[in-house]
Design a protein around this motif. Structure first.
Motif, short mmCIF file in Angstrom:
data_model
loop_
_atom_site.label_atom_id
_atom_site.label_comp_id
_atom_site.label_asym_id
_atom_site.label_seq_id
_atom_site.Cartn_x
_atom_site.Cartn_y
_atom_site.Cartn_z
N ALA A 184 0.85 -1.20 0.00
CA ALA A 184 0.00 0.00 0.00
C ALA A 184 0.89 1.24 0.00
N ILE A 185 0.62 2.13 -0.95
CA ILE A 185 1.49 3.29 -1.17
C ILE A 185 0.65 4.57 -1.15
N ALA A 186 1.13 5.58 -0.41
CA ALA A 186 0.49 6.90 -0.47
C ALA A 186 1.48 7.86 -1.11
N GLY A 187 1.06 8.54 -2.15
CA GLY A 187 1.97 9.40 -2.91
C GLY A 187 2.12 10.78 -2.31
N SER A 188 2.45 10.82 -1.02
CA SER A 188 2.53 12.11 -0.32
C SER A 188 3.75 12.13 0.59
N ASN A 189 4.35 13.31 0.75
CA ASN A 189 5.44 13.46 1.72
C ASN A 189 5.02 14.40 2.86
N HIS A 190 3.71 14.44 3.11
CA HIS A 190 3.12 15.28 4.14
C HIS A 190 3.08 14.48 5.45
N ILE A 226 -3.34 12.80 4.74
CA ILE A 226 -4.65 12.14 4.80
C ILE A 226 -4.65 10.88 3.93
N HIS A 227 -3.76 10.83 2.93
CA HIS A 227 -3.69 9.62 2.10
C HIS A 227 -3.03 8.46 2.85
N TYR A 228 -2.08 8.76 3.73
CA TYR A 228 -1.53 7.69 4.58
C TYR A 228 -2.63 7.17 5.51
N GLN A 229 -3.42 8.08 6.04
CA GLN A 229 -4.50 7.64 6.94
C GLN A 229 -5.48 6.76 6.17
N LEU A 230 -5.77 7.15 4.93
CA LEU A 230 -6.70 6.35 4.12
C LEU A 230 -6.12 4.97 3.78
N VAL A 231 -4.84 4.91 3.38
CA VAL A 231 -4.28 3.59 3.02
C VAL A 231 -4.13 2.71 4.27
N GLU A 232 -3.81 3.32 5.40
CA GLU A 232 -3.68 2.51 6.62
C GLU A 232 -5.04 1.90 7.00
N PHE A 233 -6.08 2.70 6.89
CA PHE A 233 -7.42 2.17 7.19
C PHE A 233 -7.80 1.07 6.18
N SER A 263 -8.22 8.09 -3.80
CA SER A 263 -7.85 9.48 -3.50
C SER A 263 -8.84 10.03 -2.49
N THR A 264 -8.41 11.09 -1.86
CA THR A 264 -9.31 11.85 -0.99
C THR A 264 -8.84 13.30 -1.02
N SER A 265 -9.61 14.16 -0.37
CA SER A 265 -9.26 15.58 -0.35
C SER A 265 -10.16 16.25 0.68
N PRO A 266 -9.75 17.41 1.20
CA PRO A 266 -10.66 18.14 2.09
C PRO A 266 -11.92 18.60 1.34
N SER A 287 -12.89 7.15 -4.44
CA SER A 287 -12.60 8.52 -3.99
C SER A 287 -13.43 8.83 -2.75
N LEU A 288 -12.77 9.38 -1.73
CA LEU A 288 -13.47 9.78 -0.50
C LEU A 288 -13.56 11.31 -0.47
N SER A 289 -14.78 11.83 -0.58
CA SER A 289 -14.99 13.29 -0.52
C SER A 289 -14.81 13.81 0.89
N SER A 290 -14.53 15.07 0.99
CA SER A 290 -14.58 15.80 2.27
C SER A 290 -13.98 14.98 3.42
N PHE A 291 -12.69 14.72 3.32
CA PHE A 291 -12.01 13.81 4.26
C PHE A 291 -12.35 14.11 5.72
N GLN A 292 -12.25 15.37 6.11
CA GLN A 292 -12.43 15.71 7.54
C GLN A 292 -13.85 15.39 8.03
N LYS A 293 -14.80 15.39 7.09
CA LYS A 293 -16.17 15.08 7.47
C LYS A 293 -16.42 13.57 7.53
N ASN A 294 -15.78 12.83 6.64
CA ASN A 294 -16.11 11.42 6.46
C ASN A 294 -15.11 10.43 7.04
N PHE A 295 -14.05 10.95 7.65
CA PHE A 295 -13.01 10.07 8.23
C PHE A 295 -12.70 10.58 9.63
N LYS A 296 -13.00 9.78 10.63
CA LYS A 296 -12.78 10.22 12.02
C LYS A 296 -12.15 9.09 12.81
N GLU A 297 -11.17 9.46 13.67
CA GLU A 297 -10.51 8.49 14.55
C GLU A 297 -10.04 7.25 13.81
#
Ligand SMILES: Cc1cc2nc3c(=O)[nH]c(=O)nc-3n(C[C@H](O)[C@H](O)[C@H](O)COP(=O)(O)O)c2cc1C
Length: 178
Positions: A6-12, A16-23, A111-114, A142-152
């Motif tokens: 599982a790969i997230a193409g981010s160096n942040h 939020i993509h690491y959080q998504l791939v980990e889940f 993918s996801t995004s705020p 694709s997961l819309s509105s990450f902060q709204k739809n992904f918690k804890e």
């Protein structure tokens, strides 16, 4: 046991993509999943002038690692309507060392995004581009509105059912391969 990378193409650092791939990795059954952490990678921007003698070690090692895996989950941020420069650079380096680096193995793209659009422009880019590098894309999520739809650490909305169905398609292809 099949192996998935599982790969997230981010160096942040708090990507939020690491959080998504980990889940997503936590939802996979019947395969061993490794989440690759590339956040500390300092890869020079590709130039033909660096090629072929100055390939970063991370790239050489990633190619060898990918050969050990049966499929890939890839989540990339959308940056200005495309993918992140960080991930594009890694893909360019890979392409110069091994053209079909995905070796026709299954790839689940995410993918996801705020924002409500959920990074779909970046996803469209990868859907078009990754097959040039040998990816067999099973589907895109694709997961819309990450902060709204992904918690804890997990997706808390009806998107969860959608993701599970994408994982089902992806795993079906992986398990069907000899
Ligand atoms: C340079 C830059 C460009 C961006 N462009 C977009 C964009 O086109 N569309 C979008 O939905 N979000 C855009 N964003 C916001 C990202 O979706 C957000 O930073 C997200 O957290 C990136 O994923 P990451 O945390 O996994 O790196 C951009 C962010 C940056 C830093």
């Amino acid at each position: 046991m099949r192996k998935i990378l599982a790969i997230a193409g981010s160096n942040h650092a708090t990507s939020i993509h690491y959080q998504l791939v980990e889940f997503t990795a936590s939802l996979i059954e019947g395969a061993e999943v490794t989440v690759l952490d590339m956040r500390g990678w300092k890869i020079p921007v590709y130039s033909i002038d660096f090629d072929p003698d100055q390939t970063p070690n991370e790239i050489t090692e990633l190619i060898m690692l990918m050969e050990e895996y049966d499929g890939f989950i890839i989540a990339s941020p959308e940056h200005n309507g495309s993918i992140s420069a960080f991930f594009k650079n890694i893909l360019d380096w890979l392409s110069r060392r091994k053209k079909q680096v995905f070796e026709e193995k299954p790839v689940l793209l995410m993918s996801t995004s705020p924002s409500e659009k959920g990074g779909t422009n970046g996803l469209d880019y990868l859907l078009h581009a990754l097959p040039y590098q040998g990816a067999e894309i099973t589907s895109t999520f694709s997961l819309s509105s990450f902060q709204k739809n992904f918690k804890e650490g997990q997706i808390i909305s009806p998107y969860l059912e959608d993701l599970q169905s994408h994982i089902g398609e992806f795993m079906k292809l992986i398990l069907s391969r000899i």
